[in-house]
Design a protein around this motif. Structure first.
Motif, PDB file in Angstrom:
ATOM      1  N   GLU A   1       0.833  -1.213   0.000  1.00 38.00           N
ATOM      2  CA  GLU A   1       0.000   0.000   0.000  1.00 38.00           C
ATOM      3  C   GLU A   1       0.862   1.256   0.000  1.00 38.00           C
ATOM      4  N   ARG A   2       1.975   1.208   0.684  1.00 35.98           N
ATOM      5  CA  ARG A   2       2.871   2.371   0.749  1.00 35.98           C
ATOM      6  C   ARG A   2       3.581   2.624  -0.581  1.00 35.98           C
ATOM      7  N   VAL A   3       3.801   1.549  -1.357  1.00 35.59           N
ATOM      8  CA  VAL A   3       4.532   1.704  -2.615  1.00 35.59           C
ATOM      9  C   VAL A   3       3.603   1.948  -3.802  1.00 35.59           C
ATOM     10  N   THR A   4       2.306   1.805  -3.594  1.00 35.28           N
ATOM     11  CA  THR A   4       1.362   1.886  -4.708  1.00 35.28           C
ATOM     12  C   THR A   4       1.435   3.221  -5.441  1.00 35.28           C
ATOM     13  N   LYS A   5       1.417   4.322  -4.710  1.00 32.65           N
ATOM     14  CA  LYS A   5       1.415   5.641  -5.356  1.00 32.65           C
ATOM     15  C   LYS A   5       2.696   5.892  -6.151  1.00 32.65           C
ATOM     16  N   PRO A   6       3.899   5.718  -5.568  1.00 32.89           N
ATOM     17  CA  PRO A   6       5.107   5.922  -6.391  1.00 32.89           C
ATOM     18  C   PRO A   6       5.211   4.937  -7.541  1.00 32.89           C
ATOM     19  N   PHE A   7       4.693   3.710  -7.352  1.00 34.94           N
ATOM     20  CA  PHE A   7       4.720   2.727  -8.434  1.00 34.94           C
ATOM     21  C   PHE A   7       3.856   3.188  -9.600  1.00 34.94           C
ATOM     22  N   LEU A   8       2.660   3.693  -9.308  1.00 39.09           N
ATOM     23  CA  LEU A   8       1.777   4.161 -10.370  1.00 39.09           C
ATOM     24  C   LEU A   8       2.363   5.381 -11.078  1.00 39.09           C
TER      25      LEU A   8
ATOM     26  N   GLY B   1       4.821   7.486 -15.934  1.00 31.81           N
ATOM     27  CA  GLY B   1       5.944   8.150 -16.597  1.00 31.81           C
ATOM     28  C   GLY B   1       6.545   7.304 -17.700  1.00 31.81           C
ATOM     29  N   LEU B   2       6.706   6.000 -17.442  1.00 27.43           N
ATOM     30  CA  LEU B   2       7.258   5.101 -18.454  1.00 27.43           C
ATOM     31  C   LEU B   2       6.366   5.040 -19.691  1.00 27.43           C
TER      32      LEU B   2
ATOM     33  N   MET C   1       7.421  -8.000  -5.947  1.00 22.23           N
ATOM     34  CA  MET C   1       6.119  -7.745  -6.557  1.00 22.23           C
ATOM     35  C   MET C   1       6.163  -6.508  -7.437  1.00 22.23           C
ATOM     36  N   MET C   2       6.890  -5.495  -6.998  1.00 20.65           N
ATOM     37  CA  MET C   2       7.054  -4.285  -7.794  1.00 20.65           C
ATOM     38  C   MET C   2       7.783  -4.602  -9.096  1.00 20.65           C
ATOM     39  N   THR C   3       8.826  -5.420  -9.014  1.00 21.99           N
ATOM     40  CA  THR C   3       9.597  -5.789 -10.207  1.00 21.99           C
ATOM     41  C   THR C   3       8.767  -6.603 -11.183  1.00 21.99           C
ATOM     42  N   LEU C   4       8.087  -7.626 -10.678  1.00 23.64           N
ATOM     43  CA  LEU C   4       7.262  -8.458 -11.548  1.00 23.64           C
ATOM     44  C   LEU C   4       6.100  -7.658 -12.136  1.00 23.64           C
ATOM     45  N   GLY C   5       5.575  -6.719 -11.353  1.00 22.39           N
ATOM     46  CA  GLY C   5       4.521  -5.858 -11.874  1.00 22.39           C
ATOM     47  C   GLY C   5       5.005  -5.006 -13.035  1.00 22.39           C
ATOM     48  N   LEU C   6       6.212  -4.459 -12.899  1.00 20.60           N
ATOM     49  CA  LEU C   6       6.792  -3.692 -14.005  1.00 20.60           C
ATOM     50  C   LEU C   6       7.020  -4.567 -15.228  1.00 20.60           C
ATOM     51  N   PHE C   7       7.493  -5.788 -15.015  1.00 18.63           N
ATOM     52  CA  PHE C   7       7.691  -6.718 -16.131  1.00 18.63           C
ATOM     53  C   PHE C   7       6.374  -6.970 -16.859  1.00 18.63           C
ATOM     54  N   ALA C   8       5.312  -7.217 -16.099  1.00 20.38           N
ATOM     55  CA  ALA C   8       4.021  -7.530 -16.712  1.00 20.38           C
ATOM     56  C   ALA C   8       3.462  -6.324 -17.471  1.00 20.38           C
ATOM     57  N   ILE C   9       3.536  -5.145 -16.856  1.00 20.14           N
ATOM     58  CA  ILE C   9       3.014  -3.946 -17.505  1.00 20.14           C
ATOM     59  C   ILE C   9       3.819  -3.620 -18.753  1.00 20.14           C
ATOM     60  N   GLU C  10       5.127  -3.768 -18.669  1.00 26.08           N
ATOM     61  CA  GLU C  10       5.972  -3.477 -19.824  1.00 26.08           C
ATOM     62  C   GLU C  10       5.702  -4.458 -20.965  1.00 26.08           C
ATOM     63  N   TRP C  11       5.413  -5.722 -20.639  1.00 31.61           N
ATOM     64  CA  TRP C  11       5.081  -6.700 -21.663  1.00 31.61           C
ATOM     65  C   TRP C  11       3.809  -6.293 -22.410  1.00 31.61           C
TER      66      TRP C  11
END
Length: 268
Positions: A12-19, A24-25, A121-131
């Motif tokens: 929950e704490r990382v959700t905002k910076p992750f989004l 940005g990407l 989870m943040m890394t795998l989430g980026l992988f999935a979104i980038e795919w």
């Protein structure tokens, strides 16, 4: 507080910076794609007028663009920086927040694994979104040039295999993908261990970053020096086994050091 609750809280704490990072990407990549399509179309039309338009465009040309590579570099840097910040933010305000975490009725390693799970989870989430983004970019790429009757060449999978960073992110085999994820875990564990060692020393000496980094450099270089000594004597299968043993050793040692400093030596 158990592992799942603490993990949910960290996520929950990382959700905002992750989004914000994801947004940005996507803005950078799709903006670069739009410029690439416009620029290549104009260039190809010029070649048509001179009769030199006899080469097909490739999706990998877009992937090798500076803007796209810069977006991947920013993503990697963001994950690495957050792997450090996920600990240091809890030491702000003279460590009162970390003190509350450490005094909660749970084993301290629960904190360690909750933060590790968050980064993974943040890394795998980026992988999935980038795919997904890559798929959409490929569809836009081929559709645009098909409409302009400009020939393209190469499949989506070929483009990924030709691009160095993406071939590491999305290897052709499941085993290679697992190995690459293990390498990511090892890198994150080294960062976590560095932070915990440094935080354990910070009230004792101003040389704490140097000392903690020196410890990790020794742990990192010993297996590499061992491989340099044994490389001429190992066949391919033995090299694979050696690399696997080294990865397990790095994982075990960094977790052990993290546990030791987190449970017995951490200063807040």
């Amino acid at each position: 507080m158990n592992l799942l609750k603490l993990l949910s809280w960290e996520v929950e704490r990382v959700t905002k910076p992750f989004l914000i990072l994801v947004a940005g990407l996507l803005v950078v990549q799709f903006g670069w794609l739009g410029y690439f399509l416009w620029d290549e179309t104009n260039f190809y039309e010029q070649l048509r007028r001179t009769g030199d338009a006899d080469y097909p465009l490739m999706f990998v040309s877009y992937l090798n663009g500076t803007a796209y590579l810069l977006s991947l570099g920013i993503a990697v840097a963001a994950v690495l920086l957050y792997s450090v910040w996920i600990w240091y933010r809890d030491f702000q305000g003279r460590g009162t927040f970390m003190l509350r975490l450490l005094t909660m009725p749970q084993k301290r390693m629960v904190i360690f694994f909750a933060k590790l799970g968050t980064i993974l989870m943040m890394t795998l989430g980026l992988f999935a979104i980038e795919w997904i983004a890559l798929k959409l970019q490929y569809i836009a790429f081929t559709s645009w040039f098909d409409d302009k009757m400009i020939p393209t060449q190469g499949s989506f999978e070929q483009a990924l295999s030709y691009q160095g960073i993406l071939s590491l992110m999305y290897p052709s085999s499941l085993i290679n993908f697992i190995i690459h994820q293990v390498l990511i875990v090892v890198v994150v564990l080294f960062i976590f261990t560095f932070v915990l060692i440094e935080r354990s020393f910070w009230q004792r000496t101003i040389w704490s970053p140097v000392l903690s980094l020196s410890i990790l450099v020794v742990i990192f270089t010993i297996p590499i020096l061992g491989y340099a000594f044994l490389s001429n004597r190992l066949i391919y299968d033995e090299t694979i086994v050696y690399v696997g043993v080294v990865l397990m050793a790095w994982t075990g040692v960094t977790i052990w050091l993290g546990k030791r400093f987190l449970q017995t030596k951490l200063n807040v």
